[in-house]
Scaffold this active site. Structure first.
Site, PDB file in Angstrom:
ATOM      1  N   ARG A 140      34.682 -13.726 -19.330  1.00  0.00           N
ATOM      2  CA  ARG A 140      34.615 -13.690 -20.783  1.00  0.00           C
ATOM      3  C   ARG A 140      34.046 -12.366 -21.271  1.00  0.00           C
ATOM      4  O   ARG A 140      34.516 -11.787 -22.263  1.00  0.00           O
ATOM      5  CB  ARG A 140      33.739 -14.854 -21.272  1.00  0.00           C
ATOM      6  N   PHE A 175      36.623  -9.667 -21.019  1.00  0.00           N
ATOM      7  CA  PHE A 175      37.653  -9.805 -22.062  1.00  0.00           C
ATOM      8  C   PHE A 175      37.181  -9.195 -23.381  1.00  0.00           C
ATOM      9  O   PHE A 175      37.919  -8.457 -24.037  1.00  0.00           O
ATOM     10  CB  PHE A 175      38.002 -11.287 -22.237  1.00  0.00           C
ATOM     11  N   TYR A 176      35.941  -9.492 -23.765  1.00  0.00           N
ATOM     12  CA  TYR A 176      35.440  -8.945 -25.032  1.00  0.00           C
ATOM     13  C   TYR A 176      35.264  -7.430 -24.948  1.00  0.00           C
ATOM     14  O   TYR A 176      35.445  -6.718 -25.948  1.00  0.00           O
ATOM     15  CB  TYR A 176      34.131  -9.625 -25.415  1.00  0.00           C
ATOM     16  N   ARG A 177      34.897  -6.910 -23.778  1.00  0.00           N
ATOM     17  CA  ARG A 177      34.821  -5.456 -23.626  1.00  0.00           C
ATOM     18  C   ARG A 177      36.199  -4.820 -23.811  1.00  0.00           C
ATOM     19  O   ARG A 177      36.341  -3.813 -24.514  1.00  0.00           O
ATOM     20  CB  ARG A 177      34.278  -5.101 -22.254  1.00  0.00           C
ATOM     21  N   ALA A 202      37.430  -4.792 -27.378  1.00  0.00           N
ATOM     22  CA  ALA A 202      36.838  -3.760 -28.223  1.00  0.00           C
ATOM     23  C   ALA A 202      37.427  -2.383 -27.950  1.00  0.00           C
ATOM     24  O   ALA A 202      37.353  -1.493 -28.804  1.00  0.00           O
ATOM     25  CB  ALA A 202      35.323  -3.727 -28.019  1.00  0.00           C
TER      26      ALA A 202
END
Length: 928
Positions: free
Chosen positions: A676, A679-681, A684
Site C-alpha cells: 500500500r 502504491f501511494y508513493r 504521487a
C-alpha cells in the site's frame, strides 16, 4: 509544666496533671509550635510563682489529700521510673517522680521496699542582667525533698513545696543559654566526644577506601571497554559484538521497566525526601535545633516545599519512558510516602487515644496537617509534574529520542546468571556496605530520637549522610555493570532495589536496638516498630532514588560513547535485491543495444526489414512463489512466459520498471515498505498505477523477473489475518512471547514467518480451524470452544492475504499431524475463498457449510443469489480445481440460495455453533 513519661518508654507521654499533683484552679495551655505538638508536648501553667531575682525560701504551695488510688498510681509510676518535664522560661528541666529504696529501719536486707515521692523542688536559677540563662533543680535527694508513700493511711495528706535561689552568671550570654542548658544534660556529653569523632573518622576512612576501590574498578574497566570499542572499525563491529557483554544490550538497556508508573512515582518521592533530608541537615549545621520540636517543624516545612521537585522528577522520567497515565503518576507520587505514613499514623494515633497519651494529635493539629498537604504539598506536586512533563516533551521535540540507543520491540533473552550475579547477592552487598557507613552514627541518632535528649551533631550527620549516598551509588553502579556484562538488561528496578536493601539492614538494626533497651508495653512497641518501618520506607525511597540516578547517568554515559552497529547497514537479502535489479537493468540495456545493432545489420533483420525484438524479461506467472513458506522464488512450480517490448505490453513494461525503481530505492535505503505504501508513493510520482491491483501486478512481475521472493525485496503486506489458540512464538535471541490468546486475537505478521522465529504448537492441539469471517472468528474466540476443544483458530478476514496463506504453509510443515479445516459461507464467495486458500495450502479441507448443513436451517435463513453470485458460480464450475473434485463441484451446483455462517449461529442457541456443530463435524470427519 509539660508532660510525663516512663524513662524506658519515651513515646508513652501523658499530661502532667493526669497524675495527682497540685494543680491550678484554671489550667491554661501554653502556645506551642507544630513540632512541639508533634512530639507530644502539652505546656500548661504551674503553681510555682517566680519573680526575677527574688529569693524564695521553702514554701508550701498546696496540701493535697491522697486516696489509696492516688498512692497506688504514684507507686506504679515510681516502679516504671516516670520522669516529668517543666520549663523555666525556655529552659527545660526533667526530674524523676521519686525513688524506691529497700533500706529498712533496721537495715535488714529482707525489709520491704519503700517508695518516696519528690514533693519539694529546690530551684537554682542563673541570670545575666534581666535574662534567665540557667535553670536547675537540686539533684541531691534527701529526706527533706521526699515523702514516704509506701503505705497509705486514712486521711493521708502530702504537702508540695518549693524554693528559689537566684545566682548571677554574667559569663553566659543569653543567646547561648539554651544550648548550654541542653549540653549540660546530655548523657554522652563532651567526655566521650573524642571517641565519637574517632569512630566517625575511622568509618570515613574505611568508606573512602571502599569508594576509591570501586571507582578504580569501574573507571579502569569501563575506560578499557570504551577505548577498545571506539578503536574498532565499523565494518568489524558486528564480529566484535558477539564477544562483548554489556554492549550487546544497546537495543534493550533503555527498555521501559515493568510497572513504570509506580517506578517513576517512587523515584520522584525519593528525590523529594532526599532534598528534604539535605535541607534539614544543612539547617542543623548552620544553627542547631535547640528548640524542642524544631526538627519536626523543619522536616514538615521542607517536605512541603520539596514537593515541587518530587513531582518534576517523577513526571519528567515517566514521560521519557513513554508513560501515558501522567495524572495517575503525579497522584501516586504524592502518596508514595504520605500514603504509608497516613496509614501508620492513623493506627498509632488510635492507639494513643485509647491509652490517653499526649502522643495523639489534637484535632486542630490533624486539620492543620491535612490542610498543609491538600493546599500546599499536593498542588506543588501537581505543578512540578506538569512542568517536568512539558520539559520532557520539549526535549523530545528538540532532540528526539531521550536515550542514546533505540529499543527493539521484543526483549532480548536473558541468560542464566551465576550466584554472585544474582539479585540476592547484589541486594546483600549493596545494602550492607552503605549501611556500614552510618552504623556508628545510628546509635547516637536512636538515643536522641527514642530518648529525652536532643541531637546536635549535625556536622557529623552530614558527613555520614554524604558517605551513605556516595557508597550506595557507587556499589549500585558496580553491580549494575556486572549484571549488564551478564547480558541482563533489567537494571531499572534492581538499581532502585539497592535502597530497599539498605532499609532492610536499617530495620534489622532497629530490632537490635530495641532488644538493648527496656521498652515495654503495646503503645511503645507499636510506636517504635511502626515508625521505624516508616523511616525504613523513607530510606528505601531516598537511597533508591540516589542509586537509580547514579546508575542512570552511568548507563547513559557508557552507551552514548559506544559505536552501535549502523542501522543503515544492509542485510544479505537487501544486497541481493539491489544486485538483482542492477543485473536485470544491465541485461535489458544490453538487449536494447542488440536491437540497435540489429537494425543496422541486414543479416539480423526478419520479416520485411524489421529488426527482431529480443526477449527482454523472463516472467513467471501466476507467480505462486509469492505464498511460498519461506518467501523464496520457486520457478519450477510456476508457468514461465516472456515479456517483450511489444506495443501491447509496453505499458506493463513501464510499470515493471517503475516498480523495479521503487524496489531498488527501497533497498538502497535499507528500508522496508508495504504494498500500500509503494502504491501511494507511485501515485504521487506519476499516473502509471491507477489502482492497487495494478501495483500488485507490477510487484508480481518484479518477483518473476528478479527470481527473488517478496520478503527478500523488502516488500511486506499489511497484517490482515488473525490467530488464536494453543500456539506460541519465540526467537532464540529473545524472550518467548505470550501465546496467541489476546482479547481479539493476534495479528499474523512477517515476524512469525522469519527464519529465526520458532513456532511452538501446543501438545493438546487437535486441528487447525480456518474461518472465513472475522465476526465468526471473534464469536468462537470468546466462546468455550478453545477450552473444550484445543485447536488453533485462524481467519483471513474474507479473501486471505499472502501472510495468512504462508503461515498455514509453515504450520503444516511444523505440525503435519494437525488437519487444517475451513469453515465458510455456503455461497460461491465462500467456495472461491476456499479455493484461494487451496492454491497455496493444498492440504486444506472444507468443513462446511455443506448442503447437508443448510438443510437443517430454516428456509428464511437463506438469501437469493445475486447476478454476481450466479456468474461467480458458473466461473467456479469451469475451473480445473472443481473438475478434479466432484464432491466439491456438486456442492457448488446445489447452491440455489446462499447461507451465511451468521445464520448458523442464530439458529443454534447461545454457543451451539461452537460447542455442538463444530465438534460433531470434526468427530465425524465430515469434510471435503
Amino acid at each position: 509544666m509539660n508532660k510525663v513519661w516512663p524513662y524506658s518508654n519515651p513515646t508513652e507521654t501523658y499530661e502532667y496533671y493526669d497524675f495527682p499533683f497540685c494543680k491550678p484552679k484554671i489550667v491554661m495551655p501554653h502556645m506551642m509550635t507544630l513540632g512541639q505538638v508533634l512530639r507530644g508536648d502539652r505546656l500548661v501553667n504551674s503553681l510555682y510563682p517566680m519573680h526575677m531575682k527574688r529569693q524564695v525560701p521553702r514554701t508550701v504551695i498546696c496540701s493535697r489529700p491522697m486516696t489509696e488510688m492516688d498512692i497506688l498510681k504514684f507507686k506504679n509510676a515510681i516502679d516504671q521510673n516516670y520522669m516529668f518535664e517543666l520549663f523555666v522560661g525556655e529552659l527545660p528541666i526533667d526530674r524523676p517522680f521519686g525513688v524506691k529504696s529497700s533500706m529498712g529501719v533496721e537495715d535488714s536486707p529482707d525489709a520491704p521496699e519503700r517508695y518516696f515521692l519528690v514533693n519539694y523542688l529546690d530551684f537554682i536559677i542563673g541570670y545575666n542582667e534581666r535574662e534567665v540563662v540557667s535553670a536547675n533543680v537540686t539533684r541531691e535527694l534527701n529526706l527533706e525533698h521526699l515523702v514516704d508513700i509506701t503505705e497509705w493511711k486514712e486521711g493521708m495528706v502530702v504537702q508540695f513545696s518549693y524554693s528559689v535561689h537566684w545566682t548571677p552568671l554574667p559569663h553566659i550570654p543569653p543567646s547561648q543559654a539554651l544550648e548550654l542548658q541542653l549540653k549540660s544534660t546530655m548523657p554522652h556529653g563532651h567526655s566521650n566526644m573524642d571517641i565519637h569523632w574517632l569512630a566517625i573518622i575511622n568509618s570515613f576512612v574505611l568508606m573512602l577506601l571502599i569508594l576509591s576501590l570501586f571507582l578504580l574498578i569501574i573507571v579502569k574497566v569501563v575506560r578499557s571497554d570504551l577505548s577498545r570499542y571506539l578503536q574498532i572499525p565499523d565494518e568489524e563491529l558486528n564480529a566484535v559484538e558477539e564477544e562483548t557483554g554489556w554492549k550487546l544490550l544497546h537495543a534493550d538497556v533503555f527498555r521501559a521497566p515493568k510497572h513504570r508508573l509506580f517506578f517513576c512515582s517512587a523515584v520522584g518521592a525519593g528525590a523529594q525526601l532526599t532534598s528534604m533530608m539535605f535541607m534539614v541537615v544543612l539547617v542543623g549545621c548552620i544553627g542547631t535545633y535547640y528548640q524542642r520540636g524544631a526538627v519536626a517543624s523543619a522536616a514538615v516545612i521542607s517536605y512541603m516545599v520539596t514537593a515541587l521537585l518530587g513531582g518534576f522528577v517523577s513526571a519528567n522520567l515517566y514521560q521519557k519512558l513513554g508513560g501515558e497515565k501522567w495524572a495517575w503518576n503525579i497522584f501516586i507520587t504524592a502518596l508514595s510516602f504520605m500514603g504509608p505514613a497516613f496509614l501508620i499514623w492513623s493506627f498509632l494515633n488510635t492507639v494513643a487515644i485509647f491509652y490517653g497519651s499526649t502522643a495523639a494529635f489534637p484535632f486542630p493539629t490533624i486539620l492543620l496537617m491535612f490542610a498543609m498537604w491538600a493546599c500546599v504539598t499536593f498542588p506543588l506536586t501537581v505543578l512540578g509534574g506538569i512542568i517536568g512533563r512539558h520539559r520532557s516533551i520539549k526535549q523530545a521535540q528538540a532532540e528526539g529520542n531521550p536515550f542514546p540507543c533505540k529499543t527493539n520491540k521484543l526483549a532480548r533473552e536473558i541468560p542464566a546468571c551465576r550466584w554472585y550475579q544474582s539479585p540476592v547477592t547484589q541486594m546483600f552487598a549493596s545494602g550492607f556496605l552503605p549501611f556500614s557507613a552510618i552504623y556508628i552514627e545510628l546509635h547516637y541518632i536512636f538515643n536522641s530520637v527514642w530518648g529525652p535528649r536532643i541531637y546536635f551533631l549535625y556536622g557529623i550527620l552530614l558527613l555520614a549522610f554524604t558517605m551513605l549516598l556516595l557508597v550506595a551509588g557507587t556499589v549500585t553502579v558496580l553491580f549494575t555493570y556486572f549484571h549488564l556484562n551478564a547480558e541482563d538488561h533489567r537494571w531499572w528496578w534492581r538499581s532502585f532495589g539497592s535502597g530497599v536493601a539498605v532499609s532492610a539492614f536499617f530495620y534489622l538494626y532497629c530490632i537490635y536496638f530495641f532488644l538493648q533497651t527496656g521498652m515495654t508495653g503495646f503503645l511503645q512497641c507499636s510506636f517504635f516498630f511502626l515508625y521505624s518501618l516508616l523511616a525504613a520506607h523513607g530510606i528505601a525511597l531516598t537511597l533508591g532514588c540516589v542509586s537509580f540516578y547514579c546508575t542512570y547517568f552511568f548507563v547513559l554515559y557508557i552507551y552514548s560513547r559506544i559505536k552501535v552497529p549502523p542501522v543503515q547497514s544492509k542485510p544479505k537479502t537487501q544486497r541481493a535485491a539491489i544486485s538483482a535489479v542492477e543485473r536485470l537493468t544491465h541485461n535489458v540495456l544490453r538487449g536494447l543495444a542488440e536491437v540497435v545493432a540489429c537494425a543496422a545489420d541486414e543479416a539480423c533483420q526478419e520479416g520485411g526489414g524489421k529488426p527482431r525484438l529480443p526477449a527482454a524479461v523472463l516472467l513467471s506467472e501466476p507467480c505462486h512463489s509469492l505464498v511460498q513458506e519461506d518467501g523464496d522464488f520457486a520457478a519450477s512450480s510456476d508457468r514461465v512466459r516472456r515479456l517483450s517490448f511489444g506495443g501491447s505490453e509496453l505499458r506493463r513494461m513501464a510499470r515493471l520498471w517503475a516498480a523495479l525503481d521503487a524496489v531498488h530505492r527501497l533497498n538502497c535505503q535499507g528500508r522496508t515498505a508495504t504494498q500500500r505504501e509503494l502504491f501511494y508513493r507511485a501515485l504521487a510520482e506519476g499516473r502509471l498505477f491507477a489502482s492497487q491491483s495494478v501495483m500488485d501486478q507490477a510487484l508480481r512481475d518484479c518477483v518473476g523477473a528478479l527470481r527473488l521472493g517478496r520478503p527478500q525485496l523488502g516488500i511486506f503486506t499489511a497484517e490482515k489475518g488473525l490467530l488464536a489458540g494453543d500456539i506460541a512464538f519465540c526467537d532464540p535471541s529473545r524472550v518467548a512471547s505470550v501465546a496467541a490468546q489476546g482479547a481479539s486475537g493476534t495479528s499474523i505478521g512477517e515476524s512469525m514467518l522469519s527464519h529465526d522465529q520458532t513456532i511452538q504448537v501446543g501438545s493438546k492441539a487437535q486441528f487447525v480451524l480456518v474461518v472465513e469471517k472475522d465476526t465468526v472468528f471473534q464469536h468462537l474466540l470468546h466462546s468455550q470452544l478453545l477450552a473444550t476443544l484445543p485447536l488453533i483458530l485462524v481467519t483471513g478476514r474474507g479473501y486471505p492475504d499472502i501472510l495468512t496463506r504462508r503461515f498455514l504453509q509453515r504450520l503444516q510443515r511444523i505440525a503435519p499431524h494437525l488437519p487444517q479445516l475451513y469453515l465458510g459461507d455456503y455461497d460461491p464467495d465462500g467456495v472461491a475463498i476456499f479455493l484461494l486458500y487451496r492454491t497455496s495450502c493444498a492440504h486444506l479441507r472444507w468443513l462446511g457449510l455443506h448442503q447437508e448443513d443448510v438443510k437443517k436451517l430454516p428456509d428464511r435463513a437463506g438469501i437469493a443469489l445475486s447476478t454476481r453470485d450466479r456468474a461467480l458460480r458458473a466461473s467456479l464450475l469451469r475451473r480445473e480445481e472443481l473438475q478434479t473434485q466432484p464432491a466439491l463441484a456438486e456442492q457448488v451446483r446445489s447452491m440455489t440460495s446462499k447461507f451465511e455462517l451468521e445464520a448458523l449461529h442464530a439458529t443454534y442457541a447461545g454457543e451451539g455453533m461452537a460447542l455442538q456443530f463444530i465438534p460433531e463435524k470434526v468427530k465425524l470427519q465430515a469434510w471435503i
